[in-house]
Design a protein around this motif. Structure first.
Motif, PDB file in Angstrom:
ATOM      1  N   SER A   1       0.835  -1.209   0.000  1.00 22.92           N
ATOM      2  CA  SER A   1       0.000   0.000   0.000  1.00 22.92           C
ATOM      3  C   SER A   1       0.866   1.253   0.000  1.00 22.92           C
TER       4      SER A   1
ATOM      5  N   PHE B   1       0.752   2.991  -3.562  1.00 25.60           N
ATOM      6  CA  PHE B   1      -0.308   3.992  -3.474  1.00 25.60           C
ATOM      7  C   PHE B   1      -0.030   5.088  -2.456  1.00 25.60           C
TER       8      PHE B   1
ATOM      9  N   SER C   1      -0.273   5.055   0.718  1.00 22.11           N
ATOM     10  CA  SER C   1      -1.329   5.093   1.715  1.00 22.11           C
ATOM     11  C   SER C   1      -1.028   4.061   2.793  1.00 22.11           C
TER      12      SER C   1
ATOM     13  N   SER D   1      -4.896  -0.517   2.124  1.00 23.77           N
ATOM     14  CA  SER D   1      -5.893  -0.516   1.064  1.00 23.77           C
ATOM     15  C   SER D   1      -6.628  -1.851   1.080  1.00 23.77           C
TER      16      SER D   1
ATOM     17  N   TRP E   1      -8.778  -2.841  -1.015  1.00 28.30           N
ATOM     18  CA  TRP E   1      -8.848  -3.347  -2.379  1.00 28.30           C
ATOM     19  C   TRP E   1      -7.573  -4.092  -2.749  1.00 28.30           C
TER      20      TRP E   1
ATOM     21  N   SER F   1      -3.598   7.547  -8.852  1.00 28.79           N
ATOM     22  CA  SER F   1      -3.567   6.965  -7.511  1.00 28.79           C
ATOM     23  C   SER F   1      -2.365   6.049  -7.307  1.00 28.79           C
TER      24      SER F   1
END
Length: 163
Positions: free
Chosen positions: A76, A80, A82, A85, A87, A140
């Motif tokens: 993640s 991304f 982040s 995630s 997903w 993203s």
């Protein structure tokens, strides 16, 4: 009534439509066989469909390990930027399940290398579409590295399986 009585006589003198169709196909069979032999027969040197299926299964396994085992690379954060995630967890779980199912089907279930490679190639092509959207449209995904790796595997699979 007379027409129904004469129908068996008229039909007995006619050729069967299945015989006519089979004789028509029999005359074109060598050309059709030649076309079908070209489809799905691509190879790049020693890279044939059996070797590609094994390479794809190994790459699929490594990719699913990377996505599912968070302590190794933290995908993640890597892709991304982040914290977590859900997903990505789902995507990694799908990769793991697919690798296990296709590996078992190929090694123990008697499934040929060509269908396994075609399924993984379709999955990689879908992954390339998602990664293109994430890198080019939504911005993203912060790196293009997975796009290059999965894109190469998808291109190899498309060539070896469908050319």
């Amino acid at each position: 009534m007379l027409a129904l009585a004469l129908l068996p006589l008229a039909v007995s003198g006619m050729r069967s439509p299945t015989l006519a169709a089979s004789s028509l196909l029999a005359s074109k069979t060598p050309a059709i066989d030649g076309v079908l032999a070209l489809r799905g027969g691509g190879a790049l040197g020693p890279l044939d469909v059996e070797m590609l299926a094994n390479i794809q299964l190994i790459a699929h396994l490594l990719y699913s390990v990377e996505l599912n085992v968070r302590t190794l690379t933290n995908p993640s954060r890597k892709y991304f930027n982040s914290v977590d995630s859900p997903w990505l967890t789902l995507f990694g779980s799908l990769h793991g399940f697919m690798t296990a199912a296709l590996g078992y089907a190929m090694l123990k279930g008697g499934m040929g290398a060509a269908p396994v490679s075609q399924i993984i190639t379709a999955w990689y092509t879908l992954t390339v579409a998602v990664l293109l959207y994430q890198t080019q449209v939504s911005k993203s995904c912060k790196t293009n590295q997975p796009l290059y790796i999965v894109g190469t595997l998808a291109a190899l699979g498309l060539y070896v399986n469908f050319v």
